[in-house]
Design an enzyme around this catalytic site. Structure first.
Site, PDB file in Angstrom:
ATOM      1  N   GLY A 105      47.551  38.435  33.608  1.00 34.44           N
ATOM      2  CA  GLY A 105      47.615  39.043  32.247  1.00 34.44           C
ATOM      3  C   GLY A 105      48.799  39.070  30.659  1.00 34.44           C
ATOM      4  O   GLY A 105      48.765  38.780  30.006  1.00 34.44           O
ATOM      5  N   ASP A 106      50.288  39.365  31.903  1.00 39.57           N
ATOM      6  CA  ASP A 106      51.124  38.613  30.446  1.00 39.57           C
ATOM      7  C   ASP A 106      51.239  37.104  30.196  1.00 39.57           C
ATOM      8  O   ASP A 106      51.506  36.956  29.171  1.00 39.57           O
ATOM      9  CB  ASP A 106      52.770  39.548  31.481  1.00 39.57           C
ATOM     10  CG  ASP A 106      52.470  40.460  32.371  1.00 39.57           C
ATOM     11  OD1 ASP A 106      52.754  41.337  30.916  1.00 39.57           O
ATOM     12  OD2 ASP A 106      52.308  41.236  33.304  1.00 39.57           O
ATOM     13  N   ARG A 107      50.823  36.965  31.192  1.00 38.27           N
ATOM     14  CA  ARG A 107      50.954  34.705  30.715  1.00 38.27           C
ATOM     15  C   ARG A 107      50.141  34.784  30.234  1.00 38.27           C
ATOM     16  O   ARG A 107      49.840  34.023  29.049  1.00 38.27           O
ATOM     17  CB  ARG A 107      50.664  34.260  31.703  1.00 38.27           C
ATOM     18  CG  ARG A 107      50.425  33.028  32.148  1.00 38.27           C
ATOM     19  CD  ARG A 107      51.093  31.910  31.739  1.00 38.27           C
ATOM     20  NE  ARG A 107      52.523  31.300  32.922  1.00 38.27           N
ATOM     21  CZ  ARG A 107      53.740  31.415  32.656  1.00 38.27           C
ATOM     22  NH1 ARG A 107      54.197  31.690  31.748  1.00 38.27           N
ATOM     23  NH2 ARG A 107      53.945  30.502  33.287  1.00 38.27           N
TER      24      ARG A 107
END
Length: 684
Positions: A467-469
């Site tokens: 999700g951060d990517r």
């Protein structure tokens, strides 16, 4: 009567020695300009009088050449167009003569260099303000500091002379040396030479393997956690409970939350700035070390209590148990002004909310609402609603259902579309991209029909960080001018590639906990934990935290005088001590004579020292970012017109101050060692 030539050369000679300290700054600027100009960026240069000539000289060297033929580089001297200068002066006043040209020619990420002997020219100050508002970085060459221009710019080269003629001559030397460094680095930028081994070998501030450009900044705002993975093998069941026994084999640490998003964004063409909250403990120190070592610029709000930690016990690629530490979140402290200034220069902003209070901070929310840059908001169930008019919000499907209370009936597409459109209207944001794991993402925007973006392939495994990517990639794409639909497509592809490559286990280099010198236990006053406790106690009662640093190889009375003088400036003194490896890099292979453990114990035994923290880098910037002292103290090397303290700009981020205290004359570790060696040789 003194001959004018002799007087002039004497003044010039007196300034040359201290001027040598700007070598690192010139190498840094030269390499940065080579990367920026070599990739199509632009340099604007301005000055008045003799400094105008210096500005035109630099622009001519860059558009033309210094020695060997090379690519012409885009540099504009704002003094050379007489029609523009006179027209602007006549219509808008001379104070705006450069500022208006900055607005016309400057692009986000470009560089404005202003040259001034006094550092007080009103038209240059106006140009710097215009550049900052337009997203340019600002550099200055000035005479001695302090001066208004030095205070207003991002980076400053100060010439240590009160004689304006000498300052101008040293500025000319700086121009030529700057061009030398540009020419040394440019072949590497263009791929026409093997990488150098000196300061030109890599882009300034970059520590990763990928190239970076200077086209504006990605600012990430949010909560940072310390993630710790304990890997081991399970071979038996505990005899006293029906639980597997994990035999620990290795421990790796990395930033989590917004810190992980920042790490994943580094190396994609932009400076990455993280605005987060860090506690005064060993966890906060470790996070600062990991982030700054990766090239992330950290602006930390003070965080009460402990650093939040997420510990995962793993075996054979599977998570057996997760342990969370840090307790209930507490509101972070005040936002430093430099953090708000960094937000104003952002090409895009990513809010990575992990529900611990940073994104709820009123000052940050107000700054985000006023910021014209595109905002990507990765929400959390325990966090606040995104700011109105955020360009893109990226909940996953479970979060979208939780925010709306949707029962999840029907297909994934139907649920994502239903919840995404509802959240877009409720939050009054531009678009909502609901991420659906292996099924990609569903983008709900102004039209009635959502955009469904499926990944190229379906990947399984550890999804930590995916999700951060996704969010970081979307923010980077918007910073580059992509449409929201294009940004989401790039984000889905990046998240899929991240998982295909092995996820978090391969995206970041494993960081061994034992490599962290600040975590070593060395007594009641040594280590990050001990320093954190001292600082927390002093700040709780409204006291002043003082810090100083150095190698302290052979402790002598000069050191003692400096430490005692520093301690008198506040309510506690923390000494930042160079590790053995750091001393060797600075002093050579024969140093230190005394190991870091013994040096730390000797310092901690002094009544004027409250805590000692060992750092492994060449400079204490990493540990200072975590300690955030109110006063940073150095010895008399920097007194009497010498160069400014190299850490002064860093300390100013959180409103700290720098101070100089005198050494005792004749007291020096280097002299002591030399005298001892001379005496030994004489006896022989």
């Amino acid at each position: 009567m003194t001959d004018p030539l002799d007087s002039h050369l004497a003044a010039l000679g007196a300034a040359i020695g201290p001027f040598r300290t700007v070598a690192v700054r010139l190498a840094h600027w030269g390499a940065e300009l080579a990367w920026h100009l070599g990739r199509g960026g632009r340099l604007l240069v301005a000055g008045n009088g003799g400094s105008a000539a210096e500005a035109q000289h630099l622009a001519a060297e860059l558009v033309g050449k210094l020695r060997e033929d090379r690519l012409p580089l885009s540099a504009i001297a704002l003094t050379s167009d007489s029609s523009a200068v006179t027209a602007i002066s006549n219509d808008y006043g001379y104070d705006q003569v450069f500022a208006r040209q900055v607005h016309a020619h400057g692009r986000p990420g470009d560089i404005l260099l202003v040259i001034s002997t006094s550092g007080r020219s009103a038209n240059l100050l106006a140009a710097v303000r215009a550049a900052a508002a337009a997203g340019l970085r600002t550099w200055a060459m000035t005479g001695p500091a302090p001066n208004p221009l030095a205070d207003a710019c991002d980076e400053v080269l100060r010439c240590p002379s009160a004689d304006s003629q000498v300052v101008q001559e040293l500025h000319l030397v700086s121009v030529h040396v700057l061009c030398e460094h540009i020419d040394l680095t440019l072949p590497v930028v263009l791929g026409t030479a093997a990488p150098a081994t000196g300061p030109e070998a890599a882009r300034p501030e970059a520590t990763g393997s990928e190239e970076r450009t200077t086209m504006g900044r990605l600012v990430i705002v949010g909560d940072t956690l310390l993630d710790r993975d304990i890997e081991g093998a399970v071979r038996r069941i505990a005899p006293d409970a029906p639980a597997p026994v994990l035999d620990e084999e290795r421990v790796t640490e990395r930033p989590g939350g917004a810190g992980l998003a920042a790490l994943l964004a580094v190396g994609h063409g932009r400076d990455v700035i993280l605005i987060t909250a860090l506690a005064d403990d060993a966890g906060g120190a470790r996070l600062t070390e990991l982030l700054t070592a990766a090239g992330v610029e950290v602006h930390a709000l003070p965080l009460p209590g402990r650093t939040p930690e997420k510990v995962r016990l793993r075996s054979s690629g599977q998570v057996l148990l997760r342990l969370d530490r840090g307790g209930e979140p507490q509101p972070p402290g005040d936002v430093p002004e430099p953090a708000l200034a960094a937000l104003r220069t952002a090409a895009a902003v990513l809010v990575s909310d992990y529900g611990r209070g940073v994104s709820r901070h009123p000052a940050l929310r107000a700054a985000l609402e006023q910021n014209p840059a595109p905002v990507v908001w990765d929400p959390h169930p325990r966090g606040p609603a995104p700011i109105p008019n955020a360009r893109l919000v990226t909940p996953n499907l479970a979060e979208a259902r939780g925010f709306t209370g949707d029962a999840g009936r029907g297909s994934t597409l139907g649920t994502a579309q239903r919840t995404g459109q509802q959240l877009r209207g409720r939050w009054r944001v531009g678009a909502v991209a609901v991420t659906c794991g292996a099924e990609g993402a569903v983008l709900c925007h102004a039209g009635p029909t959502p955009l469904v973006v499926a990944p190229d392939s379906v990947e399984t495994g550890d999804t930590c960080g995916a999700g951060d990517r996704f969010a970081a990639t979307a923010a980077l794409a918007l910073a580059d001018g992509a449409l929201v639909s294009e940004a989401v497509q790039q984000a889905v592809a990046a998240a899929g590639g991240y998982l295909a490559a092995g996820g978090i286990s391969t995206a970041l280099t494993p960081l061994d906990r034992s490599a962290n010198p600040t975590a070593q236990d060395g007594g009641d006053r040594i280590g990050a934990d001990q320093a954190g406790r001292v600082i927390a106690e002093v700040r709780a009662r409204g006291g002043t935290v003082v810090a100083t640093g150095g190698c302290f190889d052979l402790l002598h009375t000069g050191h003692l005088a400096t430490l005692r003088a520093a301690r008198r400036l506040g309510d506690c003194l923390v000494v930042c001590l160079n590790s053995d490896a750091s001393v060797r890099r600075l002093k050579g292979p024969d140093r230190p004579l005394t190991g870091q453990a013994d040096r730390a114990r000797l310092l901690a035994a002094l009544d004027c020292v409250d805590a000692v923290v060992i750092f492994n880098e060449p400079t204490p910037e990493t540990v200072l970012t975590w300690l955030r002292p109110d006063v940073w103290v150095k010895g008399g090397d920097y007194a009497d017109g010498g160069p400014g303290l190299p850490e002064a700009q860093l300390v100013a981020r959180w409103g700290g101050h720098t101070a100089i205290v005198p050494y005792l004359d004749g007291k020096s570790t280097t002299r002591t060692i030399a005298a001892a060696r001379t005496a030994t040789t004489t006896r022989r």
